[in-house]
Design a protein around this motif. Structure first.
Motif, mmCIF file in Angstrom:
data_model
loop_
_atom_site.group_PDB
_atom_site.id
_atom_site.type_symbol
_atom_site.label_atom_id
_atom_site.label_comp_id
_atom_site.label_asym_id
_atom_site.label_seq_id
_atom_site.Cartn_x
_atom_site.Cartn_y
_atom_site.Cartn_z
ATOM 1 N N ILE A 108 1.140 9.914 34.384
ATOM 2 C CA ILE A 108 1.557 10.639 33.229
ATOM 3 C C ILE A 108 0.356 11.010 32.578
ATOM 4 O O ILE A 108 -0.335 9.881 32.278
ATOM 5 N N ARG A 109 -0.206 12.242 32.351
ATOM 6 C CA ARG A 109 -1.170 12.445 31.482
ATOM 7 C C ARG A 109 -0.759 13.373 30.495
ATOM 8 O O ARG A 109 -0.259 14.302 30.786
ATOM 9 N N GLN A 110 -1.522 13.485 29.191
ATOM 10 C CA GLN A 110 -1.635 14.347 28.217
ATOM 11 C C GLN A 110 -2.698 15.569 28.504
ATOM 12 O O GLN A 110 -3.564 15.139 28.535
ATOM 13 N N GLU A 111 -2.012 16.758 28.392
ATOM 14 C CA GLU A 111 -2.800 17.925 28.389
ATOM 15 C C GLU A 111 -2.497 18.667 27.284
ATOM 16 O O GLU A 111 -1.436 19.742 27.597
ATOM 17 N N GLU A 112 -3.197 18.838 26.092
ATOM 18 C CA GLU A 112 -2.797 19.927 24.929
ATOM 19 C C GLU A 112 -1.367 19.395 24.669
ATOM 20 O O GLU A 112 -0.995 18.122 24.351
ATOM 21 N N GLU A 113 -0.548 20.242 24.487
ATOM 22 C CA GLU A 113 0.767 20.097 24.046
ATOM 23 C C GLU A 113 1.779 19.585 25.135
ATOM 24 O O GLU A 113 2.980 19.302 24.893
ATOM 25 N N CYS A 114 1.340 19.598 26.317
ATOM 26 C CA CYS A 114 2.100 19.371 27.531
ATOM 27 C C CYS A 114 1.726 17.937 28.020
ATOM 28 O O CYS A 114 0.813 17.170 27.694
ATOM 29 N N PHE A 153 2.513 16.095 44.114
ATOM 30 C CA PHE A 153 2.289 17.284 43.256
ATOM 31 C C PHE A 153 2.288 17.040 41.757
ATOM 32 O O PHE A 153 2.909 15.989 41.300
ATOM 33 N N ASP A 154 1.908 18.126 40.959
ATOM 34 C CA ASP A 154 1.897 17.783 39.603
ATOM 35 C C ASP A 154 3.132 18.755 38.827
ATOM 36 O O ASP A 154 3.392 19.932 39.762
ATOM 37 N N ALA A 155 3.497 18.328 37.757
ATOM 38 C CA ALA A 155 4.559 19.145 36.872
ATOM 39 C C ALA A 155 4.018 19.073 35.691
ATOM 40 O O ALA A 155 3.910 17.962 34.958
ATOM 41 N N TRP A 156 3.797 20.171 34.983
ATOM 42 C CA TRP A 156 3.617 20.537 33.702
ATOM 43 C C TRP A 156 4.716 20.338 32.932
ATOM 44 O O TRP A 156 5.371 21.315 32.989
ATOM 45 N N ILE A 157 4.843 19.640 31.871
ATOM 46 C CA ILE A 157 6.191 19.517 31.132
ATOM 47 C C ILE A 157 5.937 19.777 29.894
ATOM 48 O O ILE A 157 5.101 19.044 29.056
ATOM 49 N N ILE A 158 6.689 20.684 29.090
ATOM 50 C CA ILE A 158 6.657 21.145 27.654
ATOM 51 C C ILE A 158 7.460 20.071 26.838
ATOM 52 O O ILE A 158 8.229 19.304 27.199
ATOM 53 N N PRO A 159 7.222 20.262 25.669
ATOM 54 C CA PRO A 159 7.784 19.384 24.709
ATOM 55 C C PRO A 159 9.458 19.489 24.834
ATOM 56 O O PRO A 159 10.094 18.144 24.683
ATOM 57 N N HIS A 160 9.832 20.653 24.892
ATOM 58 C CA HIS A 160 11.284 20.574 24.689
ATOM 59 C C HIS A 160 11.906 19.948 25.967
ATOM 60 O O HIS A 160 12.911 19.383 25.988
#
Length: 194
Positions: A108-114, A153-160
């Protein structure tokens, strides 16, 4: 059938043998739920067996073999989605609630707001169902596959999504239920029969 759009977070009250009992948050839809109704619990389609002391589901040996539900403990957070009605919006993708296998959160890594989650697939060649920008259900959550490669695989997860699913508390190494897009499986079956 489900869409992978999580409607509520529940908590495990107990797992006694083959009986899973969940508490659901106050104000959730539990008063509308009926015995015999299908609810996806971490993406696994289960039937409500009782509402005595919480939502109760009878699990089968097959469920324990194919999912991460056997590893749940009291207090574990689980994603909940009621079955799709014909008049509902199709916000995610077609999710059957038939888990293909258990994968793992690798990073798990942080990318800006995701937050970007790296998931490992269950193995057995299941990564053949992955393509960049295809859909996958992870613990019942409809996600978009990004950069699939060699069983991951990666999945970009938004704050909501982080706030309203169990991804907000997920840890590296945690087991996750995976259901690959049914369209890929049907196409493979059709082509394989030629």
């Amino acid at each position: 059938m489900f869409t992978g759009i999580i409607q509520a977070l529940g908590a495990v009250k107990s797992l006694n043998g083959f009986l899973l009992t969940l508490e659901t948050p106050t104000g959730a839809w539990e008063d509308e739920v009926k015995i015999g109704e299908s609810i996806a619990v971490n993406g696994c389609c289960l039937t409500v067996a009782s509402m005595d002391g919480g939502l109760q589901f009878a699990l089968s040996d097959e469920t324990f073999k194919r999912t991460n539900l056997g590893g749940l403990a009291p207090g574990s957070r689980v994603n909940l989605e009621r079955a799709l009605r014909a008049a509902d919006r199709m916000g995610g993708h077609i999710v059957q609630g038939h888990v293909d296998g258990v994968g793992e959160c690798l990073n798990i890594r942080q990318e800006e707001e995701c937050k970007v989650f790296r998931f490992g697939t269950p193995g057995g060649g299941s990564d053949r169902y992955l393509a960049d920008k295809c859909s996958i259900a992870v613990d019942g959550i409809s996600l978009t596959v990004v950069r699939p490669s060699a069983g991951a695989f990666d999945a970009w997860i938004i704050p909501h999504t982080l706030q309203n699913t169990n991804l907000g508390t997920m840890q590296v190494g945690q087991a996750v239920n995976m259901e690959f897009d049914i369209l890929y499986k049907y196409v493979e079956r059709l082509i394989g029969n030629r």
